[in-house]
Design a protein around this motif. Structure first.
Motif, PDB file in Angstrom:
ATOM      1  N   GLN A  96       0.802  -1.216   0.000  1.00  0.00           N
ATOM      2  CA  GLN A  96       0.000   0.000   0.000  1.00  0.00           C
ATOM      3  C   GLN A  96       0.839   1.271   0.000  1.00  0.00           C
ATOM      4  O   GLN A  96       0.439   2.271  -0.600  1.00  0.00           O
ATOM      5  CB  GLN A  96      -0.956   0.004   1.191  1.00  0.00           C
ATOM      6  CG  GLN A  96      -2.067  -1.001   1.049  1.00  0.00           C
ATOM      7  CD  GLN A  96      -3.074  -0.902   2.188  1.00  0.00           C
ATOM      8  OE1 GLN A  96      -2.936  -0.089   3.086  1.00  0.00           O
ATOM      9  NE2 GLN A  96      -4.083  -1.751   2.149  1.00  0.00           N
ATOM     10  N   SER A 152       0.337   3.856  -3.015  1.00  0.00           N
ATOM     11  CA  SER A 152      -0.242   5.172  -2.729  1.00  0.00           C
ATOM     12  C   SER A 152       0.674   6.303  -3.178  1.00  0.00           C
ATOM     13  O   SER A 152       0.208   7.293  -3.726  1.00  0.00           O
ATOM     14  CB  SER A 152      -0.583   5.311  -1.245  1.00  0.00           C
ATOM     15  OG  SER A 152       0.582   5.306  -0.472  1.00  0.00           O
ATOM     16  N   HIS A 174       0.797   6.422  -6.982  1.00  0.00           N
ATOM     17  CA  HIS A 174      -0.531   6.670  -7.548  1.00  0.00           C
ATOM     18  C   HIS A 174      -0.963   5.506  -8.434  1.00  0.00           C
ATOM     19  O   HIS A 174      -1.457   5.683  -9.539  1.00  0.00           O
ATOM     20  CB  HIS A 174      -0.584   7.993  -8.306  1.00  0.00           C
ATOM     21  CG  HIS A 174      -0.308   9.180  -7.435  1.00  0.00           C
ATOM     22  ND1 HIS A 174      -0.362  10.459  -7.916  1.00  0.00           N
ATOM     23  CD2 HIS A 174       0.014   9.302  -6.136  1.00  0.00           C
ATOM     24  CE1 HIS A 174      -0.080  11.321  -6.944  1.00  0.00           C
ATOM     25  NE2 HIS A 174       0.159  10.622  -5.851  1.00  0.00           N
ATOM     26  N   ILE A 178      -5.737   2.387  -4.841  1.00  0.00           N
ATOM     27  CA  ILE A 178      -5.937   2.932  -3.496  1.00  0.00           C
ATOM     28  C   ILE A 178      -5.704   4.437  -3.572  1.00  0.00           C
ATOM     29  O   ILE A 178      -5.125   4.923  -4.542  1.00  0.00           O
ATOM     30  CB  ILE A 178      -5.012   2.264  -2.458  1.00  0.00           C
ATOM     31  CG1 ILE A 178      -3.539   2.480  -2.823  1.00  0.00           C
ATOM     32  CG2 ILE A 178      -5.323   0.787  -2.355  1.00  0.00           C
ATOM     33  CD1 ILE A 178      -2.600   1.952  -1.771  1.00  0.00           C
ATOM     34  N   ALA A 229      -4.403   7.961  -3.813  1.00  0.00           N
ATOM     35  CA  ALA A 229      -3.079   8.494  -4.109  1.00  0.00           C
ATOM     36  C   ALA A 229      -2.665   9.457  -3.005  1.00  0.00           C
ATOM     37  O   ALA A 229      -3.464  10.263  -2.544  1.00  0.00           O
ATOM     38  CB  ALA A 229      -3.093   9.200  -5.459  1.00  0.00           C
ATOM     39  N   MET A 230      -1.438   9.361  -2.585  1.00  0.00           N
ATOM     40  CA  MET A 230      -0.917  10.216  -1.523  1.00  0.00           C
ATOM     41  C   MET A 230       0.265  11.021  -2.036  1.00  0.00           C
ATOM     42  O   MET A 230       1.010  10.539  -2.880  1.00  0.00           O
ATOM     43  CB  MET A 230      -0.492   9.366  -0.330  1.00  0.00           C
ATOM     44  CG  MET A 230      -1.609   8.638   0.333  1.00  0.00           C
ATOM     45  SD  MET A 230      -2.677   9.812   1.162  1.00  0.00           S
ATOM     46  CE  MET A 230      -4.209   8.896   1.189  1.00  0.00           C
TER      47      MET A 230
END
Length: 120
Positions: free
Chosen positions: A80, A84, A87, A91, A93-94
């Motif tokens: 994860q 994340s 992207h 899940i 996107a951070m």
């Protein structure tokens, strides 16, 4: 009137011609991946971009806590973390509502993971 037109045309032709070298306009910074550590490299990136939502007392992080080694390693192991920040993976996107981490920051975290996620 004719001279003004020629003068304007001359000025446009002079100002529109320039030579840009990408290396001069966009200088490349080096991304040093030789000394990647959890305590300095990885936590520095996470502190700047993730801890405001994903640290112990933050409520905005959806229950995802990244401010200690064991918790972070869980998200590394299940993929994860990289999904994340890259992207990818379906899940969120951070950083959420922010720009993607720089390629150097992503490479730094990936290097740490590739090195076996040492707690150094």
């Amino acid at each position: 009137m004719r001279y003004i037109f020629v003068l304007i045309l001359l000025m446009l032709s002079i100002t529109s011609c320039y030579y840009d070298r990408a290396s001069l306009v966009y200088p490349q910074t080096t991304c040093d991946l030789t000394k990647v550590t959890y305590s300095i490299s990885v936590t520095g990136i996470l502190h700047a971009s993730c801890y405001s939502c994903h640290s112990g007392n933050a409520s905005a992080g959806g229950g995802v806590v990244l401010d200690n080694y064991n918790a972070l390693k869980t998200y590394v192991s299940n993929g994860q973390l990289m999904n994340s920040i890259n992207h990818t993976g379906g899940i969120p996107a951070m950083p959420l509502s922010g720009s993607q981490l720089s390629s150097c920051e992503i490479s730094t975290i990936q290097k740490w993971i590739s090195n076996g996620t040492p707690n150094n």
